[in-house]
Design a protein around this motif. Structure first.
Motif, PDB file in Angstrom:
ATOM      1  N   ARG A  98       0.658  -1.864  -1.105  1.00  0.00           N
ATOM      2  CA  ARG A  98       1.646  -0.536  -1.265  1.00  0.00           C
ATOM      3  C   ARG A  98       1.044   0.296  -2.117  1.00  0.00           C
ATOM      4  N   PRO A  99       1.050   1.657  -1.781  1.00  0.00           N
ATOM      5  CA  PRO A  99       0.497   2.527  -2.603  1.00  0.00           C
ATOM      6  C   PRO A  99       1.037   3.009  -4.027  1.00  0.00           C
ATOM      7  N   ALA A 100       0.574   3.694  -4.893  1.00  0.00           N
ATOM      8  CA  ALA A 100       1.187   4.181  -6.033  1.00  0.00           C
ATOM      9  C   ALA A 100       1.679   5.517  -5.606  1.00  0.00           C
ATOM     10  N   LEU A 101       2.816   6.068  -6.414  1.00  0.00           N
ATOM     11  CA  LEU A 101       3.512   7.302  -6.252  1.00  0.00           C
ATOM     12  C   LEU A 101       3.574   8.043  -7.491  1.00  0.00           C
ATOM     13  N   TYR A 102       3.094   9.237  -7.338  1.00  0.00           N
ATOM     14  CA  TYR A 102       2.870   9.959  -8.534  1.00  0.00           C
ATOM     15  C   TYR A 102       3.704  11.123  -8.420  1.00  0.00           C
ATOM     16  N   PRO A 103       4.237  11.845  -9.486  1.00  0.00           N
ATOM     17  CA  PRO A 103       4.046  11.598 -10.875  1.00  0.00           C
ATOM     18  C   PRO A 103       4.913  10.316 -11.374  1.00  0.00           C
ATOM     19  N   VAL A 104       4.491   9.444 -12.278  1.00  0.00           N
ATOM     20  CA  VAL A 104       5.245   8.525 -12.968  1.00  0.00           C
ATOM     21  C   VAL A 104       6.011   9.100 -14.029  1.00  0.00           C
ATOM     22  N   ASP A 105       5.606   9.853 -14.711  1.00  0.00           N
ATOM     23  CA  ASP A 105       6.116  10.362 -15.950  1.00  0.00           C
ATOM     24  C   ASP A 105       6.195  11.871 -15.813  1.00  0.00           C
ATOM     25  N   PRO A 106       7.161  12.613 -15.241  1.00  0.00           N
ATOM     26  CA  PRO A 106       6.860  13.918 -15.117  1.00  0.00           C
ATOM     27  C   PRO A 106       7.058  14.717 -16.277  1.00  0.00           C
ATOM     28  N   SER A 107       7.678  14.299 -17.295  1.00  0.00           N
ATOM     29  CA  SER A 107       7.626  15.108 -18.845  1.00  0.00           C
ATOM     30  C   SER A 107       6.074  15.254 -19.158  1.00  0.00           C
ATOM     31  N   LYS A 108       5.122  14.192 -18.886  1.00  0.00           N
ATOM     32  CA  LYS A 108       3.642  14.184 -19.385  1.00  0.00           C
ATOM     33  C   LYS A 108       2.835  14.760 -18.479  1.00  0.00           C
ATOM     34  N   ARG A 110      -1.244   7.442  -3.767  1.00  0.00           N
ATOM     35  CA  ARG A 110      -2.507   6.999  -3.625  1.00  0.00           C
ATOM     36  C   ARG A 110      -2.768   5.235  -3.700  1.00  0.00           C
ATOM     37  N   CYS A 111      -3.713   5.047  -3.090  1.00  0.00           N
ATOM     38  CA  CYS A 111      -3.934   3.488  -2.948  1.00  0.00           C
ATOM     39  C   CYS A 111      -4.823   3.376  -3.991  1.00  0.00           C
ATOM     40  N   GLU A 112      -4.543   2.287  -4.826  1.00  0.00           N
ATOM     41  CA  GLU A 112      -5.195   1.863  -6.064  1.00  0.00           C
ATOM     42  C   GLU A 112      -5.878   0.662  -6.215  1.00  0.00           C
ATOM     43  N   ASN A 113      -5.877  -0.012  -4.754  1.00  0.00           N
ATOM     44  CA  ASN A 113      -6.574  -1.275  -4.700  1.00  0.00           C
ATOM     45  C   ASN A 113      -8.001  -1.269  -4.740  1.00  0.00           C
ATOM     46  N   ASP A 114      -8.600  -1.666  -5.787  1.00  0.00           N
ATOM     47  CA  ASP A 114      -9.972  -1.801  -6.066  1.00  0.00           C
ATOM     48  C   ASP A 114     -10.868  -2.248  -4.989  1.00  0.00           C
ATOM     49  N   ALA A 115     -10.173  -3.236  -4.247  1.00  0.00           N
ATOM     50  CA  ALA A 115     -10.896  -3.816  -3.222  1.00  0.00           C
ATOM     51  C   ALA A 115     -10.936  -3.117  -1.602  1.00  0.00           C
ATOM     52  N   CYS A 116     -10.154  -1.954  -1.806  1.00  0.00           N
ATOM     53  CA  CYS A 116      -9.781  -1.205  -0.701  1.00  0.00           C
ATOM     54  C   CYS A 116     -10.879  -0.599  -0.407  1.00  0.00           C
ATOM     55  N   PRO A 117     -11.471  -0.446   1.010  1.00  0.00           N
ATOM     56  CA  PRO A 117     -12.771   0.367   1.428  1.00  0.00           C
ATOM     57  C   PRO A 117     -12.778   1.680   1.304  1.00  0.00           C
TER      58      PRO A 117
END
Length: 87
Positions: free
Chosen positions: A29-39, A48-55
């Motif tokens: 499952r990919p990450a969705l951004y922004p996580v904290d819009p105020s910052k 974005r895929c944040e899996n370090d093992a993803c090619p």
């Protein structure tokens, strides 16, 4: 419309309910951004895929040409729509 960014809680609730496909390369499952819009700002959306093992670790932006006060959830949904489109 208000110029105040959506709260982190509003975005977190939206993200927990949104249907997003797994990464086409690793299946995570990919990450969705922004996580904290105020910052991080609230005029963009990103998947974005944040899996370090993803090619490939692909990243998709919302594809919008202009930034306005629609709020983070609208931009995140636009990015998810592009991410989920598989051809």
């Amino acid at each position: 419309m208000s110029n105040k960014p959506q709260s982190k809680k509003v975005v977190a609730e939206f993200v927990s309910d949104v249907h997003v496909l797994g990464c086409p390369f690793c299946g995570d499952r990919p990450a969705l951004y922004p996580v904290d819009p105020s910052k991080e700002g609230d005029a963009f959306g990103q998947v974005r895929c944040e899996n370090d093992a993803c090619p490939a670790q692909p990243c998709v932006n919302d594809g919008e040409d202009c930034a306005d006060t629609r709020g983070s959830t609208k931009y995140i949904q636009a990015a998810v729509d592009l991410w989920n489109r598989r051809k």
